[in-house]
Design an enzyme around this catalytic site. Structure first.
Site, PDB file in Angstrom:
ATOM      1  N   ASP A  58     -17.710 -30.826 -27.478  1.00 42.43           N
ATOM      2  CA  ASP A  58     -16.553 -31.575 -26.977  1.00 42.43           C
ATOM      3  C   ASP A  58     -15.567 -31.868 -28.106  1.00 42.43           C
ATOM      4  O   ASP A  58     -15.958 -31.992 -29.266  1.00 42.43           O
ATOM      5  CB  ASP A  58     -17.057 -32.880 -26.342  1.00 42.43           C
ATOM      6  CG  ASP A  58     -16.026 -33.491 -25.420  1.00 42.43           C
ATOM      7  OD1 ASP A  58     -14.998 -32.841 -25.145  1.00 42.43           O
ATOM      8  OD2 ASP A  58     -16.243 -34.629 -24.973  1.00 42.43           O
ATOM      9  N   ASN A  73     -14.349 -27.440 -15.155  1.00 46.74           N
ATOM     10  CA  ASN A  73     -13.254 -27.016 -16.049  1.00 46.74           C
ATOM     11  C   ASN A  73     -12.176 -26.191 -15.336  1.00 46.74           C
ATOM     12  O   ASN A  73     -11.066 -26.035 -15.856  1.00 46.74           O
ATOM     13  CB  ASN A  73     -13.785 -26.224 -17.255  1.00 46.74           C
ATOM     14  CG  ASN A  73     -14.440 -27.083 -18.310  1.00 46.74           C
ATOM     15  OD1 ASN A  73     -15.300 -26.633 -19.055  1.00 46.74           O
ATOM     16  ND2 ASN A  73     -14.051 -28.355 -18.399  1.00 46.74           N
TER      17      ASN A  73
HETATM   18  C1  FPP Z   1     -14.416 -29.161 -24.754  1.00 45.47           C
HETATM   19  O1  FPP Z   1     -13.328 -29.653 -25.493  1.00 45.47           O
HETATM   20  C2  FPP Z   1     -14.564 -27.734 -24.972  1.00 45.47           C
HETATM   21  C3  FPP Z   1     -14.402 -26.771 -24.037  1.00 45.47           C
HETATM   22  C4  FPP Z   1     -14.064 -27.057 -22.646  1.00 45.47           C
HETATM   23  C5  FPP Z   1     -14.555 -25.347 -24.377  1.00 45.47           C
HETATM   24  C6  FPP Z   1     -15.703 -25.084 -25.268  1.00 45.47           C
HETATM   25  C7  FPP Z   1     -15.834 -23.674 -25.585  1.00 45.47           C
HETATM   26  C8  FPP Z   1     -15.970 -23.192 -26.829  1.00 45.47           C
HETATM   27  C9  FPP Z   1     -16.007 -24.058 -28.023  1.00 45.47           C
HETATM   28  C10 FPP Z   1     -16.122 -21.731 -27.142  1.00 45.47           C
HETATM   29  C11 FPP Z   1     -16.964 -20.975 -26.205  1.00 45.47           C
HETATM   30  C12 FPP Z   1     -17.302 -19.684 -26.775  1.00 45.47           C
HETATM   31  C13 FPP Z   1     -17.682 -18.613 -26.057  1.00 45.47           C
HETATM   32  C14 FPP Z   1     -18.099 -17.397 -26.768  1.00 45.47           C
HETATM   33  C15 FPP Z   1     -17.697 -18.594 -24.606  1.00 45.47           C
HETATM   34  P1  FPP Z   1     -12.146 -30.361 -24.723  1.00 45.47           P
HETATM   35  O2  FPP Z   1     -11.096 -29.350 -24.439  1.00 45.47           O
HETATM   36  O3  FPP Z   1     -12.680 -31.046 -23.510  1.00 45.47           O
HETATM   37  O4  FPP Z   1     -11.681 -31.376 -25.795  1.00 45.47           O
HETATM   38  P2  FPP Z   1     -10.998 -32.779 -25.498  1.00 45.47           P
HETATM   39  O5  FPP Z   1     -12.034 -33.616 -24.821  1.00 45.47           O
HETATM   40  O6  FPP Z   1     -10.676 -33.260 -26.868  1.00 45.47           O
HETATM   41  O7  FPP Z   1      -9.789 -32.531 -24.649  1.00 45.47           O
END
Ligand code: FPP
Length: 233
Positions: free
Chosen positions: A13, A61
């Site tokens: 996260d 998501n």
């Molecule tokens: C959460 O941060 C993260 C995600 C929704 C995406 C996570 C995915 C990756 C790190 C890479 C995946 C890799 C592969 C190969 C599939 P957020 O966007 O919710 O952060 P925030 O809470 O600060 O908005």
């Protein structure tokens, strides 16, 4: 008591907040977050962990903007183009839990190729939860079980262990340690059944800044904890 560490799960996260802190687009956070998957996977492999399950895209998501969802769909290609060679050298097997068939065809192709290329690897399993939701998984498991009973494939005598076999993680079993980055203290529909006895660690660090040393620190904390599984020492 129980001191083995086989299955680690991470809620990665804070990509968006990490990017915002430096006045960058959320996509830059996802980009760096994806590079960090490599760092933590390599560290986990070196530490002898059997399965690393990463929450890469939840069933919820899809509610994000089309622009962000489109970007997230490109992350597997970014990741495997950059790191597949190294993952193969480390004997790491790629696996996926989740829906898969709701992704754009290109994304599906990239994921299928990584799974296929690494299918004979015998080292750590790098297990991506994508279009994954735990309640959805449990409901599907119940449907499959019920179908087996109706089709006379089995008696209606389900045990807890047998139920685990109907889940997408049947091959990997329960989670020993769950880490969530970025300060939120909740499970967000991730591996609810499998985490019944998991040790949980919540860190403030945003995912792109979470280093192999931070990971090692979490593993150390895990070993310092006393897992009793409801029993008495
Ligand atoms: C959460 O941060 C993260 C995600 C929704 C995406 C996570 C995915 C990756 C790190 C890479 C995946 C890799 C592969 C190969 C599939 P957020 O966007 O919710 O952060 P925030 O809470 O600060 O908005």
């Amino acid at each position: 008591m129980e001191k083995s560490l086989s299955h680690v799960a991470i809620i990665m996260d804070g990509n968006g907040r990490w990017a915002k802190k430096q006045n960058k687009d959320r996509s830059f956070g996802h980009y760096q977050g994806t590079n960090n998957v490599r760092n933590i996977a390599i560290a986990a492999e070196a530490m002898g962990i059997s399965v690393l399950t990463l929450y890469a895209f939840s069933t919820e998501n899809w509610k994000r903007s089309a622009e962000e969802v489109n970007y997230l769909m490109k992350l597997p290609a970014q990741f495997f183009d950059a790191y597949m060679k190294e993952l193969m050298e480390k004997n790491i097997r790629i696996n996926l839990i989740g829906h898969f068939d709701r992704f754009p065809i290109d994304t599906q192709r990239v994921l299928k190729r990584a799974i296929e290329r690494s299918k004979d690897n015998t080292g750590m399993v790098l297990n991506f939860a994508m279009d994954y939701g735990s309640r959805d998984e449990i409901v599907n498991a119940i449907k499959d079980y019920t179908a087996d009973v109706i089709d006379n494939k089995r008696a209606n005598d389900l045990s807890v262990n047998e139920f685990s076999d109907y889940l997408m993680t049947s091959e990997f079993g329960d989670v020993d340690l769950m880490i969530r980055t970025s300060g939120e203290v909740r499970l967000s529909n991730f591996l609810l059944w499998q985490m019944a006895y998991a040790e949980m660690i919540f860190v403030e660090t945003h995912w792109p800044d979470f280093t192999p040393n931070d990971f090692k620190e979490c593993v150390k904390q895990y070993y310092d904890r006393d897992r009793r599984f409801g029993g008495v020492k």
